[in-house]
Write an enzyme that holds these catalytic residues in place. Structure first.
Site, short mmCIF file in Angstrom:
data_model
loop_
_atom_site.label_atom_id
_atom_site.label_comp_id
_atom_site.label_asym_id
_atom_site.label_seq_id
_atom_site.Cartn_x
_atom_site.Cartn_y
_atom_site.Cartn_z
N HIS A 106 -44.13 25.11 -28.96
CA HIS A 106 -44.43 26.42 -29.57
C HIS A 106 -45.66 27.03 -28.90
O HIS A 106 -45.72 28.22 -28.64
CB HIS A 106 -44.72 26.28 -31.06
CG HIS A 106 -43.56 25.87 -31.89
ND1 HIS A 106 -43.52 24.68 -32.56
CD2 HIS A 106 -42.39 26.50 -32.18
CE1 HIS A 106 -42.38 24.59 -33.24
NE2 HIS A 106 -41.68 25.67 -33.02
N MET A 119 -39.53 18.65 -26.72
CA MET A 119 -40.33 18.79 -27.94
C MET A 119 -39.53 19.53 -29.02
O MET A 119 -38.87 20.52 -28.75
CB MET A 119 -41.62 19.53 -27.63
CG MET A 119 -42.52 18.67 -26.83
SD MET A 119 -44.21 19.20 -26.97
CE MET A 119 -44.96 17.92 -25.99
#
Ligand code: PAF
Length: 282
Positions: free
Chosen positions: A37, A186
């Protein structure tokens, strides 16, 4: 750093920034923020004056009530993390009520068939939920640019289609997959992996890389058979699908063509955690 929970308030704030000529970027998330992110956030910050990050676990995109219930929710930690990144980040962390106003239902979309492939086949209604929330967030935030990770490549392709079909004035940028040092893509779901599964999960990317090599000389069918066998032999990971698809249509390739671009897509269960990944093949 400003944190809004009310759509009218963030709408007013962003509109006043845009009226002053500032460019506003947007990274929609479901929270449990990780470095993947943050790489979207860095990209957004470098091309915009301000960046809105939404943190909202969207109920209408889950086809499994247990998955929705267990999805990690770490709002305070996420906000503190974003504070360390930049003062130009604005957080929108609404309640379900603020977004859905008592009607927690997905709208039905046609994405020209993209929605029926891969994730669409295994997670019924998922892309109606994603389309509903992303369209709604775009209407509230009205960003100039929005950033999505290539880990969810099908989602990224569908959001480009959503924007095009609904004439939404936002430029969509796809960002490279961020991986742990083990190679595991991830994901917020990685935090829920038990140690054995966490150790086993890098096998997914290792297999994708070998599949990419094999795709240089072998047919898509042969590569798919090879991947299926590798997972059949694995005692912890369970393959849900492995598909080699055309990046534009997301349809499974039957015969390779030199003029087309392909990607391999995979979904695997590590215990009860579902992991997805993909790799560019040519
Ligand atoms: O990729 C995600 O985290 C979600 O699907 C998104 C785009 C934030 C919509 O809820």
């Amino acid at each position: 750093m400003l944190v809004f929970t009310n759509k009218n308030k963030i709408d007013g704030h962003v509109s006043s920034l845009k009226n002053k000529g500032f460019k506003v970027g947007f990274v929609p998330t479901m929270g449990a923020l990780h470095e993947g992110h943050l790489s979207l956030v860095e990209e957004g910050l470098s091309f915009n004056n301000f960046l809105v990050v939404s943190i909202f676990v969207n109920p209408t995109q889950f086809d499994n009530a247990e998955d929705l219930e267990k999805y990690p929710r770490t709002l305070d930690k996420d906000v503190n993390l974003l504070k360390t990144v930049s003062k130009d980040i604005i957080v929108y962390a609404p309640s379900v009520e603020d977004v859905y106003e008592g009607q927690t239902k997905a709208q039905h979309f046609s994405f020209d068939g993209l929605e029926f492939e891969m994730e669409g086949r295994f997670r019924k209604g998922h892309f109606d939920g994603v389309g509903t929330i992303v369209k709604r967030l775009f209407e509230i935030v009205k960003p100039d640019n929005a950033y999505f990770g290539e880990k969810d490549f099908q989602q990224l392709t569908i959001i480009k289609k959503l924007v095009q079909k609904h004439n939404i004035p936002v430029k969509i940028t796809g960002c490279k997959i961020h991986r742990e040092t083990s190679g595991l893509a991830m994901s917020s779901r990685n935090t829920r992996l038990q140690p054995d599964y966490k150790n086993a999960a890098p096998f997914i990317y290792k297999t994708l890389k070998e599949a990419k090599q094999k795709f240089g000389t072998k047919s898509a069918n042969k590569v798919t058979e090879w991947v299926t066998k590798q997972f059949a032999k694995h005692n912890l990971l369970e393959l849900e699908y492995f598909i080699i698809a055309d990046v534009k249509t997301l349809k499974t390739v039957k015969r390779k063509s030199k003029t087309k671009t392909y990607r391999a897509f995979i979904a695997v269960y590590a215990g009860d955690i579902r992991l997805i990944d993909n790799i560019a093949l040519n």
